[in-house]
Design a protein around this motif. Structure first.
Motif, PDB file in Angstrom:
ATOM      1  N   ILE A   1       0.845  -1.192   0.000  1.00 46.66           N
ATOM      2  CA  ILE A   1       0.000   0.000   0.000  1.00 46.66           C
ATOM      3  C   ILE A   1       0.882   1.244   0.000  1.00 46.66           C
ATOM      4  O   ILE A   1       2.046   1.193   0.406  1.00 46.66           O
ATOM      5  CB  ILE A   1      -0.953   0.042   1.217  1.00 46.66           C
ATOM      6  N   SER A   2       0.296   2.336  -0.465  1.00 46.62           N
ATOM      7  CA  SER A   2       0.997   3.621  -0.466  1.00 46.62           C
ATOM      8  C   SER A   2      -0.026   4.747  -0.490  1.00 46.62           C
ATOM      9  O   SER A   2      -1.088   4.614  -1.090  1.00 46.62           O
ATOM     10  CB  SER A   2       1.906   3.736  -1.688  1.00 46.62           C
ATOM     11  N   ALA A   3       0.317   5.862   0.120  1.00 47.63           N
ATOM     12  CA  ALA A   3      -0.526   7.051   0.058  1.00 47.63           C
ATOM     13  C   ALA A   3      -0.330   7.771  -1.271  1.00 47.63           C
ATOM     14  O   ALA A   3      -1.117   8.637  -1.641  1.00 47.63           O
ATOM     15  CB  ALA A   3      -0.194   7.991   1.215  1.00 47.63           C
ATOM     16  N   ASP A   4       0.693   7.392  -2.014  1.00 46.48           N
ATOM     17  CA  ASP A   4       1.073   8.040  -3.268  1.00 46.48           C
ATOM     18  C   ASP A   4       0.792   7.101  -4.450  1.00 46.48           C
ATOM     19  O   ASP A   4       1.337   5.997  -4.516  1.00 46.48           O
ATOM     20  CB  ASP A   4       2.562   8.380  -3.171  1.00 46.48           C
ATOM     21  N   ALA A   5      -0.029   7.543  -5.386  1.00 39.01           N
ATOM     22  CA  ALA A   5      -0.403   6.708  -6.539  1.00 39.01           C
ATOM     23  C   ALA A   5       0.808   6.348  -7.406  1.00 39.01           C
ATOM     24  O   ALA A   5       0.923   5.222  -7.887  1.00 39.01           O
ATOM     25  CB  ALA A   5      -1.453   7.415  -7.383  1.00 39.01           C
ATOM     26  N   LYS A   6       1.719   7.303  -7.595  1.00 38.16           N
ATOM     27  CA  LYS A   6       2.898   7.039  -8.434  1.00 38.16           C
ATOM     28  C   LYS A   6       3.796   5.990  -7.776  1.00 38.16           C
ATOM     29  O   LYS A   6       4.313   5.091  -8.444  1.00 38.16           O
ATOM     30  CB  LYS A   6       3.661   8.338  -8.681  1.00 38.16           C
ATOM     31  N   GLU A   7       3.973   6.095  -6.470  1.00 37.51           N
ATOM     32  CA  GLU A   7       4.772   5.102  -5.747  1.00 37.51           C
ATOM     33  C   GLU A   7       4.131   3.719  -5.886  1.00 37.51           C
ATOM     34  O   GLU A   7       4.814   2.722  -6.142  1.00 37.51           O
ATOM     35  CB  GLU A   7       4.885   5.480  -4.276  1.00 37.51           C
ATOM     36  N   ALA A   8       2.811   3.659  -5.747  1.00 34.61           N
ATOM     37  CA  ALA A   8       2.093   2.389  -5.893  1.00 34.61           C
ATOM     38  C   ALA A   8       2.289   1.816  -7.294  1.00 34.61           C
ATOM     39  O   ALA A   8       2.456   0.604  -7.471  1.00 34.61           O
ATOM     40  CB  ALA A   8       0.610   2.582  -5.587  1.00 34.61           C
ATOM     41  N   ALA A   9       2.302   2.681  -8.304  1.00 31.79           N
ATOM     42  CA  ALA A   9       2.509   2.227  -9.682  1.00 31.79           C
ATOM     43  C   ALA A   9       3.907   1.640  -9.869  1.00 31.79           C
ATOM     44  O   ALA A   9       4.078   0.619 -10.544  1.00 31.79           O
ATOM     45  CB  ALA A   9       2.279   3.385 -10.648  1.00 31.79           C
ATOM     46  N   PHE A  10       4.928   2.252  -9.252  1.00 25.51           N
ATOM     47  CA  PHE A  10       6.281   1.697  -9.323  1.00 25.51           C
ATOM     48  C   PHE A  10       6.350   0.349  -8.592  1.00 25.51           C
ATOM     49  O   PHE A  10       7.023  -0.580  -9.042  1.00 25.51           O
ATOM     50  CB  PHE A  10       7.314   2.670  -8.737  1.00 25.51           C
ATOM     51  N   MET A  11       5.653   0.245  -7.457  1.00 25.80           N
ATOM     52  CA  MET A  11       5.616  -1.027  -6.716  1.00 25.80           C
ATOM     53  C   MET A  11       4.983  -2.118  -7.586  1.00 25.80           C
ATOM     54  O   MET A  11       5.493  -3.234  -7.666  1.00 25.80           O
ATOM     55  CB  MET A  11       4.809  -0.855  -5.423  1.00 25.80           C
ATOM     56  N   ARG A  12       3.887  -1.769  -8.241  1.00 25.85           N
ATOM     57  CA  ARG A  12       3.187  -2.722  -9.103  1.00 25.85           C
ATOM     58  C   ARG A  12       4.080  -3.163 -10.253  1.00 25.85           C
ATOM     59  O   ARG A  12       4.182  -4.347 -10.590  1.00 25.85           O
ATOM     60  CB  ARG A  12       1.904  -2.076  -9.617  1.00 25.85           C
ATOM     61  N   ASP A  13       4.785  -2.204 -10.872  1.00 24.69           N
ATOM     62  CA  ASP A  13       5.657  -2.544 -11.995  1.00 24.69           C
ATOM     63  C   ASP A  13       6.800  -3.467 -11.571  1.00 24.69           C
ATOM     64  O   ASP A  13       7.161  -4.386 -12.295  1.00 24.69           O
ATOM     65  CB  ASP A  13       6.218  -1.273 -12.638  1.00 24.69           C
ATOM     66  N   ARG A  14       7.366  -3.231 -10.387  1.00 26.88           N
ATOM     67  CA  ARG A  14       8.453  -4.097  -9.906  1.00 26.88           C
ATOM     68  C   ARG A  14       7.946  -5.529  -9.758  1.00 26.88           C
ATOM     69  O   ARG A  14       8.572  -6.498 -10.197  1.00 26.88           O
ATOM     70  CB  ARG A  14       8.973  -3.583  -8.569  1.00 26.88           C
ATOM     71  N   ALA A  15       6.795  -5.675  -9.126  1.00 28.03           N
ATOM     72  CA  ALA A  15       6.207  -6.999  -8.940  1.00 28.03           C
ATOM     73  C   ALA A  15       5.873  -7.628 -10.297  1.00 28.03           C
ATOM     74  O   ALA A  15       6.105  -8.820 -10.517  1.00 28.03           O
ATOM     75  CB  ALA A  15       4.952  -6.897  -8.072  1.00 28.03           C
ATOM     76  N   TRP A  16       5.346  -6.823 -11.205  1.00 26.85           N
ATOM     77  CA  TRP A  16       4.975  -7.294 -12.547  1.00 26.85           C
ATOM     78  C   TRP A  16       6.195  -7.847 -13.269  1.00 26.85           C
ATOM     79  O   TRP A  16       6.173  -8.921 -13.857  1.00 26.85           O
ATOM     80  CB  TRP A  16       4.365  -6.128 -13.322  1.00 26.85           C
ATOM     81  N   ARG A  17       7.306  -7.090 -13.191  1.00 31.23           N
ATOM     82  CA  ARG A  17       8.557  -7.545 -13.821  1.00 31.23           C
ATOM     83  C   ARG A  17       9.059  -8.827 -13.158  1.00 31.23           C
ATOM     84  O   ARG A  17       9.495  -9.752 -13.836  1.00 31.23           O
ATOM     85  CB  ARG A  17       9.627  -6.467 -13.716  1.00 31.23           C
ATOM     86  N   ASP A  18       9.043  -8.853 -11.833  1.00 33.19           N
ATOM     87  CA  ASP A  18       9.541 -10.026 -11.101  1.00 33.19           C
ATOM     88  C   ASP A  18       8.784 -11.287 -11.475  1.00 33.19           C
ATOM     89  O   ASP A  18       9.343 -12.382 -11.467  1.00 33.19           O
ATOM     90  CB  ASP A  18       9.440  -9.816  -9.584  1.00 33.19           C
ATOM     91  N   LEU A  19       7.513 -11.146 -11.802  1.00 31.41           N
ATOM     92  CA  LEU A  19       6.686 -12.291 -12.173  1.00 31.41           C
ATOM     93  C   LEU A  19       6.817 -12.648 -13.654  1.00 31.41           C
ATOM     94  O   LEU A  19       6.227 -13.621 -14.112  1.00 31.41           O
ATOM     95  CB  LEU A  19       5.223 -12.029 -11.817  1.00 31.41           C
ATOM     96  N   GLY A  20       7.596 -11.854 -14.391  1.00 31.32           N
ATOM     97  CA  GLY A  20       7.822 -12.147 -15.800  1.00 31.32           C
ATOM     98  C   GLY A  20       6.617 -11.890 -16.688  1.00 31.32           C
ATOM     99  O   GLY A  20       6.459 -12.517 -17.731  1.00 31.32           O
ATOM    100  N   LYS A  21       5.792 -10.958 -16.282  1.00 33.71           N
ATOM    101  CA  LYS A  21       4.572 -10.677 -17.045  1.00 33.71           C
ATOM    102  C   LYS A  21       4.863  -9.764 -18.244  1.00 33.71           C
ATOM    103  O   LYS A  21       5.960  -9.227 -18.380  1.00 33.71           O
ATOM    104  CB  LYS A  21       3.520 -10.074 -16.121  1.00 33.71           C
ATOM    105  N   ASP A  22       3.859  -9.597 -19.090  1.00 30.08           N
ATOM    106  CA  ASP A  22       3.951  -8.841 -20.329  1.00 30.08           C
ATOM    107  C   ASP A  22       4.378  -7.394 -20.067  1.00 30.08           C
ATOM    108  O   ASP A  22       3.651  -6.614 -19.458  1.00 30.08           O
ATOM    109  CB  ASP A  22       2.581  -8.878 -21.018  1.00 30.08           C
ATOM    110  N   ARG A  23       5.556  -7.023 -20.554  1.00 28.55           N
ATOM    111  CA  ARG A  23       6.113  -5.690 -20.308  1.00 28.55           C
ATOM    112  C   ARG A  23       5.322  -4.570 -20.975  1.00 28.55           C
ATOM    113  O   ARG A  23       5.454  -3.409 -20.588  1.00 28.55           O
ATOM    114  CB  ARG A  23       7.566  -5.637 -20.764  1.00 28.55           C
TER     115      ARG A  23
END
Length: 124
Positions: free
Chosen positions: A26-48
């Motif tokens: 979780i984050s109070a900042d939407a942009k920070e949350a988006a970076f968190m999501r992208d890191r997890a997305w990359r780690d899972l090898g999902k569609d870039r």
């Protein structure tokens, strides 16, 4: 994805992966949350092509800790049988996808996730 949680008044990050929801953070900042999501997305090898930010956009320094924690959370949920204590190097991202600092062995370790399994590539 990233969505606003009205009950706790923060942005919540979750990813659907192999039939289950992975809680990223979780984050109070939407942009920070988006970076968190992208890191997890990359780690899972999902569609870039479905990233919020491409690989040329660096993670802002103020987000490094939360992004590293997101990576750790996804690794622990995506690989529940793994007994490895993995964490991104230096308290932040190593700068490389799939490269983690192994605290027990004090070395970098390369892991990839494929079909809900961790595949060990090697150590450096």
């Amino acid at each position: 994805g990233v969505f606003w949680n009205k009950q706790i008044k923060t942005f919540q990050v979750q990813i659907w992966h192999h039939g289950k929801t992975l809680y990223v953070g979780i984050s109070a900042d939407a942009k920070e949350a988006a970076f968190m999501r992208d890191r997890a997305w990359r780690d899972l090898g999902k569609d870039r092509s479905k990233l919020n930010f491409d690989d040329t956009v660096p993670v802002p320094n103020e987000y490094l800790t939360s992004v590293a924690n997101a990576s750790k959370k996804v690794a622990s949920q995506a690989t529940p049988s793994s007994s490895l204590a993995i964490e991104p190097s230096g308290g932040g991202a190593s700068g490389y996808i799939g490269v983690f600092w192994n605290k027990q062995k004090k070395t970098f370790q390369v892991l990839i996730w494929h079909h809900a399994k961790t595949l060990y590539v090697g150590i450096s």
